[in-house]
Design a protein around this motif. Sequence first.
Motif, PDB file in Angstrom:
ATOM      1  N   ASP A  41       0.816  -1.219   0.000  1.00 13.90           N
ATOM      2  CA  ASP A  41       0.000   0.000   0.000  1.00 13.90           C
ATOM      3  C   ASP A  41       0.848   1.267   0.000  1.00 13.90           C
ATOM      4  N   LEU A  42       2.151   1.133   0.258  1.00 16.18           N
ATOM      5  CA  LEU A  42       3.046   2.292   0.276  1.00 16.18           C
ATOM      6  C   LEU A  42       3.594   2.567  -1.122  1.00 16.18           C
ATOM      7  N   PRO A  43       3.890   3.844  -1.452  1.00 17.09           N
ATOM      8  CA  PRO A  43       4.574   4.130  -2.713  1.00 17.09           C
ATOM      9  C   PRO A  43       5.940   3.445  -2.728  1.00 17.09           C
ATOM     10  N   ALA A  44       6.447   3.133  -3.897  1.00 22.11           N
ATOM     11  CA  ALA A  44       7.698   2.385  -4.014  1.00 22.11           C
ATOM     12  C   ALA A  44       8.859   2.982  -3.220  1.00 22.11           C
ATOM     13  N   PRO A  45       9.090   4.311  -3.253  1.00 23.85           N
ATOM     14  CA  PRO A  45      10.227   4.844  -2.493  1.00 23.85           C
ATOM     15  C   PRO A  45      10.073   4.691  -0.982  1.00 23.85           C
ATOM     16  N   ARG A  46       8.834   4.517  -0.512  1.00 23.25           N
ATOM     17  CA  ARG A  46       8.592   4.463   0.931  1.00 23.25           C
ATOM     18  C   ARG A  46       8.559   3.037   1.482  1.00 23.25           C
ATOM     19  N   ARG A  47       8.727   2.044   0.627  1.00 28.51           N
ATOM     20  CA  ARG A  47       8.706   0.666   1.116  1.00 28.51           C
ATOM     21  C   ARG A  47      10.024  -0.059   0.830  1.00 28.51           C
ATOM     22  N   GLN A  48      11.077   0.713   0.538  1.00 29.32           N
ATOM     23  CA  GLN A  48      12.382   0.110   0.299  1.00 29.32           C
ATOM     24  C   GLN A  48      12.892  -0.573   1.563  1.00 29.32           C
ATOM     25  N   PRO A  49      13.540  -1.720   1.452  1.00 29.63           N
ATOM     26  CA  PRO A  49      13.973  -2.456   2.639  1.00 29.63           C
ATOM     27  C   PRO A  49      14.762  -1.637   3.657  1.00 29.63           C
ATOM     28  N   ALA A  60       2.678   4.513   8.711  1.00 32.71           N
ATOM     29  CA  ALA A  60       2.577   5.969   8.829  1.00 32.71           C
ATOM     30  C   ALA A  60       3.962   6.617   8.841  1.00 32.71           C
ATOM     31  N   GLU A  61       4.904   6.010   9.553  1.00 29.69           N
ATOM     32  CA  GLU A  61       6.264   6.561   9.606  1.00 29.69           C
ATOM     33  C   GLU A  61       6.952   6.437   8.254  1.00 29.69           C
ATOM     34  N   CYS A  62       6.807   5.292   7.615  1.00 28.44           N
ATOM     35  CA  CYS A  62       7.429   5.096   6.302  1.00 28.44           C
ATOM     36  C   CYS A  62       6.895   6.106   5.286  1.00 28.44           C
ATOM     37  N   ALA A  63       5.620   6.445   5.408  1.00 35.81           N
ATOM     38  CA  ALA A  63       4.996   7.357   4.450  1.00 35.81           C
ATOM     39  C   ALA A  63       5.570   8.763   4.514  1.00 35.81           C
ATOM     40  N   GLN A  64       6.224   9.111   5.631  1.00 35.91           N
ATOM     41  CA  GLN A  64       6.735  10.477   5.764  1.00 35.91           C
ATOM     42  C   GLN A  64       8.256  10.545   5.892  1.00 35.91           C
ATOM     43  N   ARG A  65       8.942   9.431   5.666  1.00 39.62           N
ATOM     44  CA  ARG A  65      10.395   9.429   5.813  1.00 39.62           C
ATOM     45  C   ARG A  65      11.075   8.988   4.524  1.00 39.62           C
ATOM     46  N   THR A  66      12.346   9.354   4.417  1.00 39.15           N
ATOM     47  CA  THR A  66      13.192   8.917   3.302  1.00 39.15           C
ATOM     48  C   THR A  66      14.550   8.524   3.870  1.00 39.15           C
TER      49      THR A  66
END
Length: 321
Positions: free
Chosen positions: A44-52, A85-91
């Motif tokens: 459900d996360l965009p690709a950049p936000r679900r990287q290992p 939620a954290e992954c969605a706002q971090r890089t």
Amino acid sequence: MDANEVRERYERFARQEAPGRSDRYAEWAEGVAGDERIAGILADLPAPRRQPPLVFAVTRLLGVGLGGYAEWAEFFLANAERIVAECAQRTTQTNDPLRCAPLLVALSRVRGPIALLEVGASAGLCLLPDRYAYRFRDEDGSETALGDGSVEIVSELRGGLRAPRRLPDIVWRAGIDLHPRDPRDDADRAWISGLVWPGEAARQERVDGALDVARADPPLVVAGDASAGTALADLAAGAPQDATLVITTPGVLPHLPHAARTRLHEEIAGLPARWITIDPPALYDAWDPPIDAESWDGFVLAMDGRAIAQTDPLGAWIRDA
């Protein structure tokens, strides 16, 4: 997004990227690759936000230990909403100071004084190349030492490349980032430090030491999108007129969509500045002269779009182009 794509990404990470760097991350990634429940949530996360590396760093930030996959998966499922939620706002924002070794090679070709401006600066660790100590190792075993900072940067020179003979004369420095991190803030420090993979002891020491250096005298890092509007030009306008403006993009361009990269290239080209970048050879299609990505070893260290050297992505080795 199909959960199968997530599982394939984690399988590739476990097989190609984590080995030799982090046995723990390799185990976790292999587990996710075979876990339909967790892959479905991450889908459900965009690709950049679900990287290992990002997902794993977020779970560590939220309190997971460094146990095996079963322990990690139990934590993930119990805290899935918070993790997403954290992954969605971090890089990923580590910006390892080891990259200052190839930057120093490029900066040695620029007449000072220098006004240094970094795109994707995070906590500003790569804005401080003149505050670290360096050991450049030649292939014959000889070494060149440079600087006396508390953080030591070690890099191997290959193909006859000569070590820089002086530190750059930096009279002004600034950075821009979508989400700047303050080295004086404990939460920001924890995030930057936690992006280092388990098992990378030398890198952990280097990053933590650089955070201490930055905390003592932090560079200016402003929030903004360098590829949009006049944000980059506005920041560059603050540089001293009698200094050579050098814009650096070490490792940031692969994280930008193609359209944003194109806009950023145009923004940089429109400024009276030199441009230093460290990028995968296939990322940019206007290298001068053109580069054969298939035969190129490592990343490209380039000045104004012209290759200076081949380099390890983080700067552990540098080879003459």
